[in-house]
Write a protein that holds these residues in place. Structure first.
Motif, PDB file in Angstrom:
ATOM      1  N   UNK A   1     -39.742  45.731  36.172  1.00 42.02           N
ATOM      2  CA  UNK A   1     -39.182  45.267  34.894  1.00 42.02           C
ATOM      3  C   UNK A   1     -38.584  46.440  34.126  1.00 42.02           C
ATOM      4  N   UNK A   2     -39.294  47.559  34.073  1.00 36.84           N
ATOM      5  CA  UNK A   2     -38.780  48.738  33.376  1.00 36.84           C
ATOM      6  C   UNK A   2     -37.500  49.249  34.012  1.00 36.84           C
ATOM      7  N   UNK A   3     -37.446  49.250  35.351  1.00 34.53           N
ATOM      8  CA  UNK A   3     -36.249  49.718  36.059  1.00 34.53           C
ATOM      9  C   UNK A   3     -35.058  48.812  35.775  1.00 34.53           C
ATOM     10  N   UNK A   4     -35.290  47.511  35.728  1.00 35.34           N
ATOM     11  CA  UNK A   4     -34.206  46.568  35.438  1.00 35.34           C
ATOM     12  C   UNK A   4     -33.700  46.767  34.011  1.00 35.34           C
ATOM     13  N   UNK A   5     -34.607  46.826  33.063  1.00 32.69           N
ATOM     14  CA  UNK A   5     -34.211  47.002  31.669  1.00 32.69           C
ATOM     15  C   UNK A   5     -33.449  48.313  31.498  1.00 32.69           C
ATOM     16  N   UNK A   6     -33.959  49.375  32.085  1.00 32.34           N
ATOM     17  CA  UNK A   6     -33.307  50.682  31.979  1.00 32.34           C
ATOM     18  C   UNK A   6     -31.915  50.641  32.604  1.00 32.34           C
ATOM     19  N   UNK A   7     -31.784  50.037  33.784  1.00 33.36           N
ATOM     20  CA  UNK A   7     -30.486  50.015  34.448  1.00 33.36           C
ATOM     21  C   UNK A   7     -29.484  49.149  33.685  1.00 33.36           C
TER      22      UNK A   7
ATOM     23  N   UNK B   1     -27.390  42.519  27.742  1.00 24.29           N
ATOM     24  CA  UNK B   1     -28.634  41.929  28.277  1.00 24.29           C
ATOM     25  C   UNK B   1     -29.677  41.731  27.177  1.00 24.29           C
ATOM     26  N   UNK B   2     -30.417  40.628  27.286  1.00 25.07           N
ATOM     27  CA  UNK B   2     -31.460  40.306  26.311  1.00 25.07           C
ATOM     28  C   UNK B   2     -32.761  39.983  27.033  1.00 25.07           C
ATOM     29  N   UNK B   3     -33.907  40.390  26.480  1.00 25.81           N
ATOM     30  CA  UNK B   3     -35.200  40.103  27.116  1.00 25.81           C
ATOM     31  C   UNK B   3     -35.439  38.595  27.239  1.00 25.81           C
ATOM     32  N   UNK B   4     -36.112  38.216  28.304  1.00 23.12           N
ATOM     33  CA  UNK B   4     -36.492  36.821  28.532  1.00 23.12           C
ATOM     34  C   UNK B   4     -37.867  36.591  27.901  1.00 23.12           C
ATOM     35  N   UNK B   5     -38.028  35.439  27.278  1.00 19.73           N
ATOM     36  CA  UNK B   5     -39.302  35.086  26.633  1.00 19.73           C
ATOM     37  C   UNK B   5     -40.435  35.047  27.658  1.00 19.73           C
TER      38      UNK B   5
ATOM     39  N   UNK C   1     -44.740  40.028  43.158  1.00 16.51           N
ATOM     40  CA  UNK C   1     -44.638  40.320  41.723  1.00 16.51           C
ATOM     41  C   UNK C   1     -43.300  40.956  41.368  1.00 16.51           C
ATOM     42  N   UNK C   2     -42.734  41.785  42.252  1.00 15.77           N
ATOM     43  CA  UNK C   2     -41.435  42.409  41.976  1.00 15.77           C
ATOM     44  C   UNK C   2     -40.342  41.370  41.770  1.00 15.77           C
ATOM     45  N   UNK C   3     -40.381  40.281  42.529  1.00 10.45           N
ATOM     46  CA  UNK C   3     -39.379  39.224  42.391  1.00 10.45           C
ATOM     47  C   UNK C   3     -39.479  38.612  41.000  1.00 10.45           C
ATOM     48  N   UNK C   4     -40.692  38.305  40.597  1.00  9.16           N
ATOM     49  CA  UNK C   4     -40.897  37.714  39.270  1.00  9.16           C
ATOM     50  C   UNK C   4     -40.488  38.708  38.174  1.00  9.16           C
ATOM     51  N   UNK C   5     -40.898  39.953  38.311  1.00  7.68           N
ATOM     52  CA  UNK C   5     -40.562  40.954  37.295  1.00  7.68           C
ATOM     53  C   UNK C   5     -39.050  41.152  37.187  1.00  7.68           C
ATOM     54  N   UNK C   6     -38.358  41.132  38.306  1.00  9.38           N
ATOM     55  CA  UNK C   6     -36.898  41.302  38.289  1.00  9.38           C
ATOM     56  C   UNK C   6     -36.228  40.167  37.524  1.00  9.38           C
ATOM     57  N   UNK C   7     -36.476  38.928  37.950  1.00  8.21           N
ATOM     58  CA  UNK C   7     -35.769  37.790  37.367  1.00  8.21           C
ATOM     59  C   UNK C   7     -36.270  37.402  35.982  1.00  8.21           C
ATOM     60  N   UNK C   8     -37.457  37.861  35.603  1.00  9.84           N
ATOM     61  CA  UNK C   8     -37.998  37.526  34.285  1.00  9.84           C
ATOM     62  C   UNK C   8     -37.848  38.666  33.278  1.00  9.84           C
ATOM     63  N   UNK C   9     -37.045  39.667  33.629  1.00  7.87           N
ATOM     64  CA  UNK C   9     -36.885  40.807  32.721  1.00  7.87           C
ATOM     65  C   UNK C   9     -35.817  40.564  31.665  1.00  7.87           C
ATOM     66  N   UNK C  10     -34.603  40.168  32.078  1.00  3.38           N
ATOM     67  CA  UNK C  10     -33.510  39.997  31.114  1.00  3.38           C
ATOM     68  C   UNK C  10     -32.622  38.818  31.481  1.00  3.38           C
ATOM     69  N   UNK C  11     -32.054  38.202  30.440  1.00  5.01           N
ATOM     70  CA  UNK C  11     -30.885  37.344  30.624  1.00  5.01           C
ATOM     71  C   UNK C  11     -29.700  38.287  30.672  1.00  5.01           C
ATOM     72  N   UNK C  12     -28.755  38.020  31.561  1.00  4.63           N
ATOM     73  CA  UNK C  12     -27.605  38.896  31.669  1.00  4.63           C
ATOM     74  C   UNK C  12     -26.525  38.226  32.502  1.00  4.63           C
TER      75      UNK C  12
END
Length: 187
Positions: A7-13, A55-59, A77-88
């Protein structure tokens, strides 16, 4: 990796992409406006046809529980963290393997559609008796996608309908760290 490494990597990127896009073009990324397809990502009108987006955080209440129950499968868990990190909107990137577009949900309806596509992909993999993967990016090579091997969390290149054939990272967080935003040709 830490619990929230993906999640942190997705948000940062995604933030890095947005910043580099703004530096290159003098404004935020642009998407076509559609009154029937609003997004929390929209950040004002560019003109009558296009809006700016970021990009905006997902609830926290959005999840994959229904899909996991329907498939009788727990997603890595990585799959969930990736797709549940941001709308974009899709985000373009470069990797040593070539150019790609990272796939994200634009809004809640798009997330629902994404879930349906993932279900279809998993059912196809089962029918073909192949390892279960979840796609998260498309490449500039026809019929080649990037996916996460659900059993391990590894990132692989796979041709649609075929077994994954080339491992490119041990995790999504590691993969995201290998990317460079590609902002040159999009206005």
């Amino acid at each position: 990796m830490t619990d929230n490494a993906t999640k942190n990597a997705v948000v940062q990127f995604t933030q890095q992409y947005t910043e580099q896009f703004e530096q290159a073009h003098g404004h935020l990324p642009v998407a076509e406006k559609d009154a029937q397809w609003p997004s929390p990502c929209e950040a004002g009108d560019k003109d009558n046809e296009y809006c700016f987006w970021t990009p905006k955080p997902i609830a926290d209440d959005i999840n994959f529980d229904n899909v996991e129950q329907a498939l009788e499968l727990s997603f890595h868990q990585d799959i969930k963290d990736y797709f549940l990190s941001v709308y974009s909107e899709d985000i373009h990137a470069s990797h040593s393997e070539g150019r790609l577009s990272l796939l994200f949900a634009w809004n809640q309806d798009d997330f629902d559609r994404l879930q349906q596509n993932i279900i279809g992909h998993i059912l196809m993999k089962r029918k073909l008796k192949q390892a279960e993967t979840v796609f998260f990016a498309v490449t500039d090579q026809e019929d080649m996608i990037l996916s996460v091997l659900n059993s391990t969390g590894e990132v692989w290149v796979e041709q649609v309908g075929k077994e994954p054939h080339k491992k490119i990272a041990d995790s999504l967080a590691e993969f995201m760290a290998q990317l460079t935003p590609y902002v040159d040709t999009w206005d």
